[in-house]
Scaffold this active site. Structure first.
Site, short mmCIF file in Angstrom:
data_model
loop_
_atom_site.label_atom_id
_atom_site.label_comp_id
_atom_site.label_asym_id
_atom_site.label_seq_id
_atom_site.Cartn_x
_atom_site.Cartn_y
_atom_site.Cartn_z
N ARG A 273 0.84 -1.20 0.00
CA ARG A 273 0.00 0.00 0.00
C ARG A 273 0.88 1.25 0.00
O ARG A 273 2.09 1.14 0.15
CB ARG A 273 -0.95 -0.01 1.21
CG ARG A 273 -0.19 -0.39 2.48
CD ARG A 273 -0.51 0.37 3.70
NE ARG A 273 -0.41 1.78 3.55
CZ ARG A 273 0.73 2.48 3.64
NH1 ARG A 273 1.90 1.89 3.85
NH2 ARG A 273 0.71 3.79 3.51
N GLY A 274 0.20 2.42 -0.15
CA GLY A 274 0.95 3.66 -0.29
C GLY A 274 1.14 3.90 -1.78
O GLY A 274 1.52 2.97 -2.52
N ALA A 275 0.87 5.13 -2.22
CA ALA A 275 0.76 5.40 -3.66
C ALA A 275 1.97 4.92 -4.50
O ALA A 275 1.78 4.16 -5.46
CB ALA A 275 0.49 6.89 -3.87
N ARG B 93 -7.30 -0.74 -7.04
CA ARG B 93 -7.64 0.40 -6.17
C ARG B 93 -7.74 1.66 -7.05
O ARG B 93 -6.92 1.84 -7.96
CB ARG B 93 -6.56 0.61 -5.08
CG ARG B 93 -6.50 -0.52 -4.06
CD ARG B 93 -5.63 -0.16 -2.87
NE ARG B 93 -6.28 0.78 -1.97
CZ ARG B 93 -5.66 1.39 -0.96
NH1 ARG B 93 -4.36 1.18 -0.76
NH2 ARG B 93 -6.31 2.21 -0.17
N GLN C 54 -2.66 2.76 9.82
CA GLN C 54 -1.34 2.79 9.14
C GLN C 54 -0.34 3.63 9.93
O GLN C 54 0.85 3.37 9.89
CB GLN C 54 -1.48 3.35 7.71
CG GLN C 54 -2.16 2.43 6.73
CD GLN C 54 -3.65 2.68 6.64
OE1 GLN C 54 -4.27 3.06 7.64
NE2 GLN C 54 -4.24 2.46 5.49
N ASP D 58 -1.95 10.78 -2.49
CA ASP D 58 -2.32 9.70 -3.41
C ASP D 58 -2.63 10.20 -4.81
O ASP D 58 -2.47 9.48 -5.79
CB ASP D 58 -3.50 8.91 -2.85
CG ASP D 58 -3.05 8.08 -1.68
OD1 ASP D 58 -3.02 8.60 -0.55
OD2 ASP D 58 -2.66 6.91 -1.90
N ASN E 275 -5.42 12.40 -0.02
CA ASN E 275 -4.54 11.57 0.83
C ASN E 275 -5.44 10.84 1.82
O ASN E 275 -6.68 11.01 1.82
CB ASN E 275 -3.49 12.44 1.54
CG ASN E 275 -2.40 11.60 2.20
OD1 ASN E 275 -1.85 10.70 1.59
ND2 ASN E 275 -2.12 11.85 3.47
N LYS E 276 -4.84 10.04 2.66
CA LYS E 276 -5.59 9.23 3.63
C LYS E 276 -6.64 10.06 4.36
O LYS E 276 -6.39 11.20 4.74
CB LYS E 276 -4.58 8.62 4.61
CG LYS E 276 -5.14 7.76 5.70
CD LYS E 276 -6.04 6.66 5.23
CE LYS E 276 -5.44 5.72 4.22
NZ LYS E 276 -6.43 4.79 3.61
O1 MRU Z 1 -4.81 3.28 1.95
P1 MRU Z 1 -3.32 3.48 1.92
O2 MRU Z 1 -2.64 2.96 3.15
O3 MRU Z 1 -2.69 2.98 0.65
O4 MRU Z 1 -3.15 5.05 1.93
C1 MRU Z 1 -1.86 5.58 1.80
C2 MRU Z 1 -1.78 7.03 1.95
O5 MRU Z 1 -2.75 7.74 2.01
C3 MRU Z 1 -0.39 7.62 1.93
O6 MRU Z 1 -0.32 8.74 2.75
C4 MRU Z 1 -0.06 8.03 0.50
O7 MRU Z 1 -0.22 6.94 -0.36
C5 MRU Z 1 1.30 8.55 0.38
S1 MRU Z 1 2.52 7.29 0.38
C6 MRU Z 1 4.03 7.94 0.11
#
Ligand code: MRU
Length: 344
Positions: A46-48, A89, A196, A237, A247-248
């Site tokens: 996970r994470g962009a 996703r 997270q 994201d 973002n999250k």
């Molecule tokens: O749902 P997730 O855990 O994939 O969400 C991730 C985020 O929102 C991160 O802050 C974002 O992807 C930046 S990662 C460098």
């Protein structure tokens, strides 16, 4: 930074299973594209930027299934794998950019045979990994200038090594600042519903001996009011052409609070997180996730059976609340359409 979130090992995509952290550091060996799709969907990876890298390796895994010698059929097969991975996703645009790049390898090549196309796809994936590493280091370099000795940072979710190929975006800034000898501390929002921040970011920062304090998401306002936050740093994201940033979930809340308390709010994100085709955050697709993520804790229900749940995974922070966006090409400040185009 000895965290290898995602890597290619002898024809297998090995990822850290982030659903098991911090209790267990275990790996999943993805041997086919479906396993990778599922790993992305359930947030094992996970994470962009890491989702983008996973997409690239997912394409390589999908190649194994192709049989035959027909070039056109091979190109159709690659396009099909990309389309399939794109359904995992919807919000992080890195995945789509990277799948477009993999698709373009076969679409823009009129002559190569299948063997050469496969080689080119492997090269593209390798470049994607290298670019991510370079971008993390550059964002770290630009962002570290904003961290002063004894700064108190606040962050949300995980934008660290676990969210990238290298050592992260927002957390990358922290790692660079530490390497430069700066002393600072970090408050980490736990980041409901999947924690997270609590599970992943504290784990990462503690491994690097960074002074970290966990807070519940709803403590951020009090902390700011008490004058205990000097700067907010978050990942992203998807960023629209006007700087609106997804973002999250919970990030927007922090940006509003930061504005109210006069605290600088910075987003840290590579160019691959920008979606310049969309003019504003209104066009960003927001992922809605299963209600069980909110209604259960460690598998056990915490709410009355049948309660209605609203569970968007992301929110959008309008550009005017963002003090600057730290990219590998420099800091975009103030955030505007023209400054974004100029810096990128
Ligand atoms: O749902 P997730 O855990 O994939 O969400 C991730 C985020 O929102 C991160 O802050 C974002 O992807 C930046 S990662 C460098």
């Amino acid at each position: 930074m000895a965290i290898e979130t995602i890597k290619w090992v002898n024809g297998v995509a090995r990822i850290i299973d982030q659903t098991q952290l911090p209790n267990k550091l275990t790996y999943i060996d993805c041997r086919d594209v479906k396993t990778m799709w599922q790993a992305i969907k359930r947030l094992s990876v996970r994470g962009a930027p890491a989702i983008g890298a996973a997409g690239a390796l997912g394409v390589l895994l999908g190649l194994k299934k192709f049989e035959g010698k027909d070039r056109t059929a091979f190109i159709r097969h690659v396009r099909k794998i990309c389309d399939y991975l794109a359904t995992s996703r919807p919000t992080a645009v890195n995945l789509f950019h990277i799948l477009d790049r993999m698709r373009a390898v076969v679409d823009n090549d009129r002559n190569s045979d299948i063997k050469t196309l496969i080689k080119k796809l492997y090269q593209e994936a390798q470049e994607i990994f290298e670019e991510d590493r370079w971008a993390c280091r550059q964002m770290g370099r630009h962002g570290a200038r904003l961290i002063k000795n004894s700064s108190r940072l606040l962050t949300i979710c995980n934008a660290g090594a676990l969210a990238t190929v290298d050592y992260g975006t927002a957390e990358g800034v922290m790692y660079t600042a530490k390497a430069k000898g700066k002393k600072f501390s970090v408050y980490v929002c736990e980041t409901r519903p999947l924690l997270q921040g609590a599970r992943l970011t504290t784990w990462e920062l503690m491994r690097e001996n960074i002074d970290v304090t966990l807070i519940c998401d709803n403590m951020a306002a009090t902390l700011m009011k008490q004058g205990k936050v000097d700067i907010v740093l978050t990942g992203a994201d998807r960023i629209a052409a006007n700087g609106d940033t997804a973002n999250k979930i919970g990030t927007y809340m922090l940006a509003v609070l930061a504005k109210h308390h006069g605290i600088p709010f910075y987003v840290v994100a590579p160019k691959s997180t920008f979606d310049l085709k969309i003019t504003s955050g209104k066009q960003i697709p927001i992922e809605q996730r299963k209600s069980e993520e909110v209604t259960c804790f460690a598998g056990a229900p915490t709410v009355p059976k049948g309660v209605k749940v609203y569970n968007p995974a992301f929110d959008v922070t309008p550009a005017f609340l963002i003090s600057g966006i730290i990219t590998e090409h420099g800091i975009i400040r103030p955030v505007s359409v023209s400054n974004i185009r100029r810096v990128l």
